[in-house]
Design a protein around this motif. Structure first.
Motif, PDB file in Angstrom:
ATOM      1  N   HIS A 125      -9.511   1.548 -26.009  1.00 56.03           N
ATOM      2  CA  HIS A 125     -10.431   2.068 -24.681  1.00 56.03           C
ATOM      3  C   HIS A 125     -10.515   3.717 -24.911  1.00 56.03           C
ATOM      4  O   HIS A 125      -9.808   4.245 -25.475  1.00 56.03           O
ATOM      5  N   PHE A 126     -11.435   4.111 -24.248  1.00 54.74           N
ATOM      6  CA  PHE A 126     -11.589   5.711 -24.154  1.00 54.74           C
ATOM      7  C   PHE A 126     -10.382   6.482 -23.398  1.00 54.74           C
ATOM      8  O   PHE A 126      -9.984   5.854 -22.734  1.00 54.74           O
ATOM      9  N   ASN A 131     -13.537   9.164 -20.705  1.00 54.44           N
ATOM     10  CA  ASN A 131     -14.022   8.459 -19.758  1.00 54.44           C
ATOM     11  C   ASN A 131     -14.615   8.958 -18.531  1.00 54.44           C
ATOM     12  O   ASN A 131     -15.545   8.474 -17.910  1.00 54.44           O
ATOM     13  N   LYS A 132     -13.892  10.093 -18.189  1.00 53.88           N
ATOM     14  CA  LYS A 132     -13.990  10.933 -16.767  1.00 53.88           C
ATOM     15  C   LYS A 132     -15.592  11.664 -17.091  1.00 53.88           C
ATOM     16  O   LYS A 132     -16.313  11.510 -16.351  1.00 53.88           O
ATOM     17  N   LEU A 139     -23.067   8.206 -21.256  1.00 53.23           N
ATOM     18  CA  LEU A 139     -22.618   8.327 -22.571  1.00 53.23           C
ATOM     19  C   LEU A 139     -23.568   9.295 -23.400  1.00 53.23           C
ATOM     20  O   LEU A 139     -22.881  10.084 -24.130  1.00 53.23           O
ATOM     21  N   GLN A 140     -24.887   9.395 -23.158  1.00 60.46           N
ATOM     22  CA  GLN A 140     -25.729  10.509 -24.144  1.00 60.46           C
ATOM     23  C   GLN A 140     -25.707  11.707 -23.366  1.00 60.46           C
ATOM     24  O   GLN A 140     -26.364  12.534 -24.152  1.00 60.46           O
ATOM     25  N   GLY A 141     -24.912  11.961 -22.412  1.00 55.44           N
ATOM     26  CA  GLY A 141     -24.682  13.355 -21.869  1.00 55.44           C
ATOM     27  C   GLY A 141     -23.223  13.819 -22.472  1.00 55.44           C
ATOM     28  O   GLY A 141     -23.206  15.147 -22.255  1.00 55.44           O
ATOM     29  N   GLU A 149      -9.873  13.906 -29.062  1.00 58.20           N
ATOM     30  CA  GLU A 149      -9.041  12.499 -28.859  1.00 58.20           C
ATOM     31  C   GLU A 149      -9.963  11.678 -28.365  1.00 58.20           C
ATOM     32  O   GLU A 149     -10.562  12.002 -27.029  1.00 58.20           O
ATOM     33  N   ILE A 150     -10.631  10.638 -28.785  1.00 55.04           N
ATOM     34  CA  ILE A 150     -11.701   9.935 -27.950  1.00 55.04           C
ATOM     35  C   ILE A 150     -11.425   8.289 -27.580  1.00 55.04           C
ATOM     36  O   ILE A 150     -11.677   7.932 -26.756  1.00 55.04           O
ATOM     37  N   LEU A 151     -10.447   7.917 -28.365  1.00 58.76           N
ATOM     38  CA  LEU A 151      -9.944   6.294 -28.189  1.00 58.76           C
ATOM     39  C   LEU A 151      -8.477   6.381 -28.081  1.00 58.76           C
ATOM     40  O   LEU A 151      -7.799   6.974 -28.793  1.00 58.76           O
TER      41      LEU A 151
END
Length: 216
Positions: A125-126, A131-132, A139-141, A149-151
């Motif tokens: 999970h993100f 996630n915030k 997503l694309q913003g 750290e992404i996941l």
């Protein structure tokens, strides 16, 4: 920048993939299909559904059924191995699979995106921070950078943060669901360089508009 029409023409020229089928171990093989026969692949919608039985293999009294991994047509088959003992990793047959529109889109994305893959079989999970940002900007913003750290990888009651180490990019595609176990090596994210987002979006849109649903 590559030409979109040229890329789509390449896929239309070869709108299929060939899947080679190999024996998982030694044993006596019994073929269940013939060359030219259409087969159905294993599906996992709700509960697992078995595909077409393509051959069996008997080893030390244990009989294993082998099912087609994908829809298609048997275009090559090694008939001489029928009822014979074979070694492990023996090529038994080849299945020609016609690509769906969704599969062509995925092939295009894999060609131009950086695919962040699962390092281990686990749930993902993100991170809370990412996630915030996604909730706020979409997503694309959100641009992710090396060192971010992404996941979070959840495995055996441990939660391990995963760091992104490639070129800066935008999360263009998400391939996982947070409550589903992802096998090692499977794609988790497709990361797109910011300057290619418009090109990728146009390519995907054109494939979706032009690709025939059931090509022959």
């Amino acid at each position: 920048m590559e030409n979109i029409d040229k890329i789509i023409a390449e896929y239309k020229q070869t709108p299929f993939e060939i899947y080679d089928i190999f024996t998982p171990h030694t044993g006596i093989v019994s073929l269940m299909v013939k060359k030219g026969e259409k087969v159905k692949g294993i599906t996992r919608e709700g509960s697992e559904k078995k595909g077409t039985l393509i051959y069996t293999i008997l080893r030390q009294g244990n009989l294993k059924n082998i099912y087609a991994p994908i829809d298609g047509e048997v275009v090559e088959i090694l008939e001489k191995v029928d009822r014979q003992f074979v070694e492990a990793k023996t090529k038994i047959m080849s299945i020609k699979h016609t690509l769906s529109k969704e599969e062509v889109v995925n092939k295009a994305l894999e060609r131009f995106l950086y695919i962040f893959k699962a390092p281990e079989t686990a749930r993902y999970h993100f991170t809370q921070e990412l996630n915030k940002k996604i909730e706020q900007k979409g997503l694309q913003g959100v641009v992710i950078n090396p060192g971010d750290e992404i996941l979070i990888m959840s495995r055996m009651k441990r939660e391990i943060p995963l760091t992104y180490e490639e070129e800066p990019g935008i999360i263009y595609a998400v391939y996982f669901k947070s409550n589903v176990t992802i096998m090692q090596g499977m794609p988790l994210l497709g990361i797109c360089p910011p300057d290619k987002v418009e090109f990728i979006s146009k390519l995907v849109k054109k494939i979706q508009l032009e690709w025939e649903k059931d090509r022959t």
